[in-house]
Scaffold this motif. Structure first.
Motif, PDB file in Angstrom:
ATOM      1  N   ARG A 118       6.637   4.676  -4.862  1.00 53.36           N
ATOM      2  CA  ARG A 118       6.557   3.983  -6.151  1.00 53.36           C
ATOM      3  C   ARG A 118       6.195   2.505  -5.967  1.00 53.36           C
ATOM      4  N   ARG A 119       6.827   1.832  -5.012  1.00 56.50           N
ATOM      5  CA  ARG A 119       6.557   0.408  -4.815  1.00 56.50           C
ATOM      6  C   ARG A 119       5.105   0.164  -4.421  1.00 56.50           C
ATOM      7  N   THR A 120       4.640   0.916  -3.448  1.00 58.15           N
ATOM      8  CA  THR A 120       3.254   0.748  -2.988  1.00 58.15           C
ATOM      9  C   THR A 120       2.261   1.056  -4.097  1.00 58.15           C
ATOM     10  N   ALA A 121       2.510   2.124  -4.840  1.00 62.90           N
ATOM     11  CA  ALA A 121       1.577   2.513  -5.896  1.00 62.90           C
ATOM     12  C   ALA A 121       1.512   1.461  -7.006  1.00 62.90           C
ATOM     13  N   VAL A 122       2.641   0.875  -7.363  1.00 68.73           N
ATOM     14  CA  VAL A 122       2.637  -0.154  -8.407  1.00 68.73           C
ATOM     15  C   VAL A 122       1.922  -1.410  -7.917  1.00 68.73           C
ATOM     16  N   VAL A 123       2.139  -1.793  -6.657  1.00 65.85           N
ATOM     17  CA  VAL A 123       1.445  -2.965  -6.099  1.00 65.85           C
ATOM     18  C   VAL A 123      -0.068  -2.744  -6.120  1.00 65.85           C
ATOM     19  N   TRP A 124      -0.515  -1.570  -5.695  1.00 64.85           N
ATOM     20  CA  TRP A 124      -1.937  -1.267  -5.727  1.00 64.85           C
ATOM     21  C   TRP A 124      -2.459  -1.200  -7.163  1.00 64.85           C
ATOM     22  N   ALA A 125      -1.637  -0.709  -8.067  1.00 64.33           N
ATOM     23  CA  ALA A 125      -2.046  -0.654  -9.467  1.00 64.33           C
ATOM     24  C   ALA A 125      -2.237  -2.056 -10.037  1.00 64.33           C
ATOM     25  N   MET A 126      -1.349  -2.977  -9.696  1.00 67.04           N
ATOM     26  CA  MET A 126      -1.494  -4.350 -10.182  1.00 67.04           C
ATOM     27  C   MET A 126      -2.725  -5.025  -9.586  1.00 67.04           C
TER      28      MET A 126
END
Length: 247
Positions: A118-126
């Motif tokens: 979840r953390r990695t995916a949100v960072v990449w999404a931002m």
């Protein structure tokens, strides 16, 4: 692996698209409807002025201004009815966009070889929002109906080039810690804005500036929610999605 990507991408896009469709209905759709009233009013007054000029003998061939000052400049094609029908078509388009964003995020993270949580995916999404939303908006802000605009093809080309350049710059900054790479990444961030997008020759709008500014700001918020929600759902679903037997 293919089945896993399809399953996670579709589910994440569906969730993010539905969420953002509801958000749009509350924060941006009312502004669009308001802007359309200004655009229609400006078209009516323009047609009235053209008729008056024609009657006074200042027109050319009796129809010099027909189709240029009114709402017909955008065509009289089919449009969904207000209410549920309009919401349904808007929601379908939003869900399709969210699904595309989800697949794009998945492809980028898989190609980058990162562990998807979840953390990695949100960072990449931002990072995706910065590249595809925030950076292009510095030159081409989201526009309401009735706003002045430059050449469509040129604007689309500039938007795509800016998104790609910004994404590459962010990737370089995240992956490398070298002065030369840092300078090159900064150049990629700045260059599209030094060139600038094509704008209308005359900055004029049929809608009030306050309404246009509010729409631009809220549209960016909606885009950020779309990217973040898609990333969060990918980060939640991917670890819990069982790989296909052929993996």
């Amino acid at each position: 692996m293919v089945a896993r990507v399809l399953r996670v991408g579709l589910l994440a896009g569906l969730f993010a698209g539905l969420l953002v469709a509801l958000l749009q209905q509350v924060v941006t759709t009312p502004l669009i409807l308001k802007a359309e009233t200004y655009e229609a009013a400006a078209g009516t007054s323009g047609q009235a002025a053209a008729t008056a000029r024609t009657n006074d003998g200042h027109g050319h061939d009796g129809h010099a201004h027909d189709g240029h000052d009114g709402p017909h400049e955008h065509g009289d094609g089919w449009k969904p009815k207000e209410g549920l029908e309009r919401f349904a078509f808007t929601a379908i388009a939003t869900i399709a966009t969210a699904v595309a964003v989800s697949f794009l995020l998945l492809a980028a993270m898989l190609m980058g070889g990162v562990a998807i949580d979840r953390r990695t995916a949100v960072v990449w999404a931002m990072a995706g929002f910065i590249a595809a939303g925030l950076a292009p908006a510095a030159g081409l802000a989201p526009e309401l109906p009735g706003s002045a605009a430059g050449d469509l093809v040129g604007r689309q080309a500039w938007w795509a080039a800016t998104a790609v350049a910004t994404a590459l710059a962010l990737w370089l900054l995240a992956r490398f810690d070298r002065p030369l790479v840092f300078v090159g990444a900064l150049a990629l961030l700045v260059l599209p804005h030094l060139i600038g997008p094509p704008h209308a020759h005359v900055f004029e709008s049929k809608v009030p500036a306050e309404l246009a500014a509010r729409f631009a700001a809220l549209s960016l918020v909606v885009q950020a929610v779309l990217w973040a929600s898609a990333g969060a759902m990918i980060g939640y679903l991917w670890p819990r999605s069982t790989p296909s037997p052929d993996h």
